[in-house]
Design a protein around this motif. Sequence first.
Motif, short mmCIF file in Angstrom:
data_model
loop_
_atom_site.label_atom_id
_atom_site.label_comp_id
_atom_site.label_asym_id
_atom_site.label_seq_id
_atom_site.Cartn_x
_atom_site.Cartn_y
_atom_site.Cartn_z
N SER A 160 0.78 -1.24 0.00
CA SER A 160 0.00 0.00 0.00
C SER A 160 0.81 1.29 0.00
CB SER A 160 -0.94 0.02 1.21
OG SER A 160 -0.18 -0.01 2.42
N TYR A 161 2.10 1.25 0.37
CA TYR A 161 2.84 2.49 0.52
C TYR A 161 3.26 3.04 -0.85
CZ TYR A 161 6.04 5.98 2.36
OH TYR A 161 6.64 7.17 2.67
N PRO A 162 3.08 4.34 -1.09
CA PRO A 162 3.46 4.93 -2.39
C PRO A 162 4.97 5.25 -2.44
CG PRO A 162 2.47 6.61 -1.00
CD PRO A 162 2.39 5.32 -0.21
N PHE A 163 5.78 4.22 -2.60
CA PHE A 163 7.23 4.46 -2.65
C PHE A 163 7.55 5.41 -3.80
CE2 PHE A 163 7.02 0.49 -0.33
CZ PHE A 163 8.02 0.63 0.62
N PRO A 164 8.32 6.46 -3.53
CA PRO A 164 8.61 7.44 -4.58
C PRO A 164 9.53 6.87 -5.65
CG PRO A 164 9.90 7.92 -2.62
CD PRO A 164 8.96 6.81 -2.25
N ASP A 165 9.35 7.34 -6.86
CA ASP A 165 10.19 6.93 -7.98
C ASP A 165 11.37 7.90 -8.07
OD1 ASP A 165 11.21 5.73 -10.19
OD2 ASP A 165 9.79 6.63 -11.60
N THR A 166 12.31 7.75 -7.14
CA THR A 166 13.44 8.66 -7.07
C THR A 166 14.71 7.96 -7.53
OG1 THR A 166 13.83 8.06 -4.76
CG2 THR A 166 12.44 9.98 -5.18
N GLU A 167 15.74 8.75 -7.75
CA GLU A 167 17.01 8.20 -8.18
C GLU A 167 17.58 7.30 -7.08
OE1 GLU A 167 20.58 10.21 -10.54
OE2 GLU A 167 20.44 10.94 -8.49
N PRO A 168 17.89 6.04 -7.39
CA PRO A 168 18.37 5.13 -6.36
C PRO A 168 19.75 5.53 -5.86
CG PRO A 168 18.56 4.11 -8.52
CD PRO A 168 17.80 5.38 -8.72
N GLU A 226 -0.30 5.99 11.90
CA GLU A 226 -0.02 7.37 12.28
C GLU A 226 0.89 8.10 11.31
OE1 GLU A 226 1.56 6.86 16.16
OE2 GLU A 226 -0.35 6.11 17.02
N GLN A 227 1.95 7.42 10.83
CA GLN A 227 2.92 8.11 9.97
C GLN A 227 3.05 7.51 8.57
OE1 GLN A 227 6.49 7.70 12.39
NE2 GLN A 227 7.28 6.07 11.07
N GLY A 228 2.31 6.44 8.31
CA GLY A 228 2.30 5.87 6.96
C GLY A 228 3.30 4.76 6.74
N PHE A 229 4.31 4.63 7.62
CA PHE A 229 5.27 3.53 7.49
C PHE A 229 5.84 3.20 8.88
CE2 PHE A 229 7.72 7.41 6.89
CZ PHE A 229 8.83 7.22 7.69
N PRO A 230 6.23 1.94 9.10
CA PRO A 230 6.73 1.52 10.40
C PRO A 230 8.26 1.46 10.43
CG PRO A 230 6.16 -0.40 9.12
CD PRO A 230 5.94 0.80 8.21
N GLU A 231 8.83 1.39 11.62
CA GLU A 231 10.27 1.25 11.77
C GLU A 231 10.73 -0.21 11.74
OE1 GLU A 231 11.77 3.40 15.15
OE2 GLU A 231 10.38 5.07 14.81
N ARG A 267 13.25 10.31 5.67
CA ARG A 267 11.88 10.83 5.63
C ARG A 267 10.92 9.82 5.03
NH1 ARG A 267 12.75 16.38 2.54
NH2 ARG A 267 14.18 14.99 1.41
N THR A 268 11.44 8.91 4.20
CA THR A 268 10.62 7.86 3.61
C THR A 268 11.35 6.54 3.75
OG1 THR A 268 11.59 8.21 1.41
CG2 THR A 268 9.57 9.41 1.92
N PRO A 269 10.62 5.43 3.86
CA PRO A 269 11.28 4.13 3.97
C PRO A 269 11.81 3.69 2.61
CG PRO A 269 8.92 3.82 3.84
CD PRO A 269 9.15 5.31 3.87
N HIS A 270 12.75 2.77 2.62
CA HIS A 270 13.22 2.21 1.37
C HIS A 270 13.73 0.79 1.60
CE1 HIS A 270 17.21 3.71 2.82
NE2 HIS A 270 17.64 2.59 2.24
#
Length: 495
Positions: A35-43, A301-306, A330-333
């Motif tokens: 479900s998480y919208p992982f961003p399409d960023t430069e790896p 609460e924050q959209g992703f867990p630790e 700021r975002t998980p990967h």
Amino acid sequence: MGQVVDRTTFTRRDRQRYRIKVQRCLDSFEDLLRSYPFPDTEPMTGMEIEFNLVDPKLAPSLNGHDVLETINRGEWQSELGRWNLELNLPPRPLPGDQWRQLEHELLDLLAGAGAKAGDLHTQLAMIGILPTLDVGHMVGEAISPEERYHALNDQMLNARGEPIRVDISGCDPDERVNADFESIIPEAACTSMQLHLQVAPSEFGRYWNAAQCLAGVQLGLGANSPFLLGSQLWAETRVPLFEQSCDVRTPELHNQGVRPRVWFGERWIDSALDLFSENARYFPALMPLTTDIDPVAQMREQGFPELPELTLHNGTIWRWNRPIYDSTGRTPHVRLENRVLPAGPTTVDMVANALFFYGLLRTLVESDEELWRSVSFEAARENFRTAARHGMNAPLYWPGTGWVRPDELTLRKLLPLAHEGLARWGVSSAVCDRYLTVIERRCVTRQTGASWQIDAVAALEERGADRLSALHGMLERYLCQSAANQPVHSWELPS
């Protein structure tokens, strides 16, 4: 396993709670992938390098803690052995000249750290296994003082219930190490280079499968660990040594087919979830430390867990290609950690090994043919072990080619694919040419760190030196040429 550990003993309840938390983390990780919208960023990429420390007589120096304090930089960390340090380079993207800059930065870091270590009469050594180690160094007192290392040692020995057995034979039956150790300190003899690549979760399965296919080639071209405790063993002795020094199975459990904690794996995968699920299903806890963090509440609460319990558990299972989940930014990967290669011989060789790997990965992952569909997992695993044993002389199986040595395979097929992959990453042509030429010349000369060490020791023995003197003389020359940063294919042998 870099988490803070403040305990060395655990109760049955600790283990029960930990198993429940690992499963809860695993369920949350599955929800995250769905479900998480992982961003399409430069790896991003990363590199970790483990070092040995030697004294003026080129024996292991046990003053790692003092050297670390003297260096006093955040990139440097302790490792399991008092004669080890680890360098963690900041993450960076692949495109452009980034990795040429990384070579310069690494050389600067090594020069600065080397000068400060020199003030303590200590020298840094980038080599897979330090050839001047002897059994007198491999004792429990040589474990670094941090609590987490002693906790790990205690838990692994408790799980095994008997001493750590190291039994490795070379091609010559007279060359063998067969010894028992009362701690996991033999693991500290294995110093490696670890490569990281951030991967879109939807693509992780393809990247991991491709990396498994390449593991044998990586070892064939990059072997640098032929000597252990005075004996010439495998081209990359670090592989069986690491496997055996971290083996918490008794012989009976080994015979039953219980999986080892240093593991190549047993099947191709579709997702990182497959690997984390295997970890939870097959491996009991070594360090059952639980937190109050609720991954389900964090997702809400924050959209992703630790996922601290899942990541801690993953850190006690040493796959040669390991999945990493990271939520510190700021975002998980999700990223792939490639643990196949030894440290050294030089900075330029390590950067060349890294870019060859990244380039091939990109091409193989984006190929419609899916290489792993054309080769059995058992063949990939056998390639890995054969290359660890025989290095550049290993017969490897490659689809469409059959049995071929790694140098021939690279010159005929893989170098063009690596060029193509690096171009797709956006790496500059000048960077591609510089580092892939290093790989090409290594294949043409058929000289790796392992083969140079073997030939140098043989040359010194032919001049009348005994084995220990030859190993010392070889290491002295190795360190000099390593510091000069001339690629290993150009190194000269003792005359």
